[in-house]
Motif scaffolding. Structure first.
Motif, PDB file in Angstrom:
ATOM      1  N   MET A 115      15.826 -16.704 -21.042  1.00 20.15           N
ATOM      2  CA  MET A 115      15.333 -17.299 -22.495  1.00 20.15           C
ATOM      3  C   MET A 115      16.494 -16.189 -23.347  1.00 20.15           C
ATOM      4  O   MET A 115      16.433 -16.130 -24.506  1.00 20.15           O
ATOM      5  CB  MET A 115      14.187 -17.739 -22.752  1.00 20.15           C
ATOM      6  N   GLY A 116      16.336 -15.149 -22.749  1.00 23.06           N
ATOM      7  CA  GLY A 116      18.049 -14.099 -23.649  1.00 23.06           C
ATOM      8  C   GLY A 116      16.032 -12.792 -24.746  1.00 23.06           C
ATOM      9  O   GLY A 116      17.063 -12.624 -25.049  1.00 23.06           O
ATOM     10  N   PHE A 117      15.252 -13.223 -24.296  1.00 20.93           N
ATOM     11  CA  PHE A 117      14.224 -11.970 -25.050  1.00 20.93           C
ATOM     12  C   PHE A 117      13.865 -10.811 -24.817  1.00 20.93           C
ATOM     13  O   PHE A 117      13.623 -10.058 -24.857  1.00 20.93           O
ATOM     14  CB  PHE A 117      12.897 -12.750 -24.540  1.00 20.93           C
ATOM     15  N   CYS A 118      14.967 -10.246 -23.264  1.00 23.05           N
ATOM     16  CA  CYS A 118      14.726  -8.707 -23.470  1.00 23.05           C
ATOM     17  C   CYS A 118      16.415  -8.854 -22.863  1.00 23.05           C
ATOM     18  O   CYS A 118      17.044  -9.659 -22.788  1.00 23.05           O
ATOM     19  CB  CYS A 118      14.241  -8.221 -22.245  1.00 23.05           C
ATOM     20  N   THR A 119      16.836  -7.485 -22.756  1.00 21.58           N
ATOM     21  CA  THR A 119      17.820  -6.864 -22.075  1.00 21.58           C
ATOM     22  C   THR A 119      18.042  -6.972 -20.937  1.00 21.58           C
ATOM     23  O   THR A 119      16.721  -7.177 -20.599  1.00 21.58           O
ATOM     24  CB  THR A 119      18.503  -5.872 -23.129  1.00 21.58           C
ATOM     25  N   GLN A 120      19.288  -7.243 -19.836  1.00 29.56           N
ATOM     26  CA  GLN A 120      19.340  -6.603 -19.113  1.00 29.56           C
ATOM     27  C   GLN A 120      18.437  -5.761 -18.457  1.00 29.56           C
ATOM     28  O   GLN A 120      18.303  -5.493 -17.219  1.00 29.56           O
ATOM     29  CB  GLN A 120      21.346  -7.317 -18.207  1.00 29.56           C
ATOM     30  N   LYS A 121      19.015  -4.041 -19.276  1.00 34.43           N
ATOM     31  CA  LYS A 121      18.766  -3.261 -18.869  1.00 34.43           C
ATOM     32  C   LYS A 121      16.855  -2.953 -18.884  1.00 34.43           C
ATOM     33  O   LYS A 121      16.876  -2.299 -17.983  1.00 34.43           O
ATOM     34  CB  LYS A 121      19.242  -2.082 -19.817  1.00 34.43           C
ATOM     35  N   GLN A 122      16.307  -3.528 -19.569  1.00 38.77           N
ATOM     36  CA  GLN A 122      14.915  -3.929 -19.227  1.00 38.77           C
ATOM     37  C   GLN A 122      14.292  -4.061 -18.580  1.00 38.77           C
ATOM     38  O   GLN A 122      13.234  -3.986 -18.468  1.00 38.77           O
ATOM     39  CB  GLN A 122      14.426  -4.225 -21.295  1.00 38.77           C
ATOM     40  N   HIS A 123      14.789  -5.850 -18.102  1.00 42.32           N
ATOM     41  CA  HIS A 123      14.981  -6.719 -16.915  1.00 42.32           C
ATOM     42  C   HIS A 123      14.858  -6.076 -15.831  1.00 42.32           C
ATOM     43  O   HIS A 123      13.990  -5.496 -14.842  1.00 42.32           O
ATOM     44  CB  HIS A 123      15.594  -7.962 -16.826  1.00 42.32           C
ATOM     45  N   GLU A 124      16.236  -5.201 -15.504  1.00 44.49           N
ATOM     46  CA  GLU A 124      16.199  -3.979 -14.526  1.00 44.49           C
ATOM     47  C   GLU A 124      14.721  -2.491 -14.499  1.00 44.49           C
ATOM     48  O   GLU A 124      14.511  -2.774 -13.340  1.00 44.49           O
ATOM     49  CB  GLU A 124      16.836  -3.293 -14.159  1.00 44.49           C
TER      50      GLU A 124
END
Length: 250
Positions: A115-124
């Motif tokens: 949903m775009g609620f976090c960045t890809q960096k945060q997800h990783e």
């Protein structure tokens, strides 16, 4: 007058087994409390898959003094600046307690990035840390059960519409629910990556499948009861059906 039968149907066989399993869950709760064990059950899955209703049936007759249900909303401004896991860790079970998470830290594995609620960096970063964190928690003696309630696209669409049509359930439909169909493939991609990277021998994902939510609740209850030996456990307690409660990768 509202015709309740339009929204709900009851199978007597389901009610009988549900009552039986709820009685067994009370025995398990007493065992966990007496032995000062800790059990955290994570209910994850797509919107409308039946997570909240399953928790309601799990906890319907439990002693409220030794279980908690956790359903966190949006993080506060302060929580957004904390370590991501911090607000979840302080809600883990104490000795003698069961905690039911209606969504958990795994929001960051699927819902937030889709949903775009976090960045890809945060997800990783989350994906790199979560397995290590769970290994530490389990090594300390806590049991974690990770349920994924499965649903197909057509069933989800029908359930969302049913909620919109029901005066008692309309409040359950959120903007995320409404976007779920459009982002189905995005959710699938993140879900599969989550299974692949965060399911382990000590902390596997248990995929709960079935055509009805009632059937899925029964299988989830059977799975939890199968993990423990406790006083006066009925010999009629059966394990879940293998195609309905599947350990990811098996």
């Amino acid at each position: 007058m509202i015709d309740i039968n339009k929204y709900y149907s009851v199978d007597s066989r389901y009610i009988q087994e549900l009552f039986f399993l709820q009685a067994e869950l009370l025995k398990l709760q007493k065992h966990i409390n007496d032995e000062k064990l800790r059990l955290a059950i994570l209910f994850e899955g797509r919107d409308t898959a039946g997570k909240g209703a399953a928790i309601a049936r799990f906890t319907q007759f439990l002693n409220p003094q030794s279980y908690r249900m956790v359903a966190l909303g949006k993080p506060t401004a302060l929580e957004k600046r904390q370590w991501y896991f911090q607000r979840y860790i302080k809600r883990l079970p104490n000795a003698g307690e069961m905690v039911f998470f209606d969504r958990s830290w795994y929001n960051r594995a699927v819902v937030e990035p889709a949903m775009g609620f976090c960045t890809q960096k945060q997800h990783e970063l989350f994906m790199n840390q979560v397995t290590q964190l769970e290994e530490m928690i389990i090594a300390d003696g806590m049991k974690i059960v990770k349920f994924w309630f499965s649903i197909d696209s057509l069933s989800q669409k029908a359930r969302i519409q049913k909620r919109l049509d029901s005066p008692l359930e309309r409040w359950k439909v959120s903007p995320v629910d409404l976007a779920a169909q459009d982002k189905w493939e995005e959710f699938t991609r993140y879900k599969e990556a989550m299974f692949e990277r965060t399911s382990s021998v000590k902390s596997p994902w248990i995929i709960i499948k079935g055509e009805t939510r009632e059937y899925m609740r029964i299988q989830a209850m059977r799975y939890i009861l199968s993990l423990y030996d406790y006083a006066e456990k009925s010999s009629d307690v059966r394990p879940p059906e293998s195609d309905a409660a599947r350990i990811y990768g098996q």
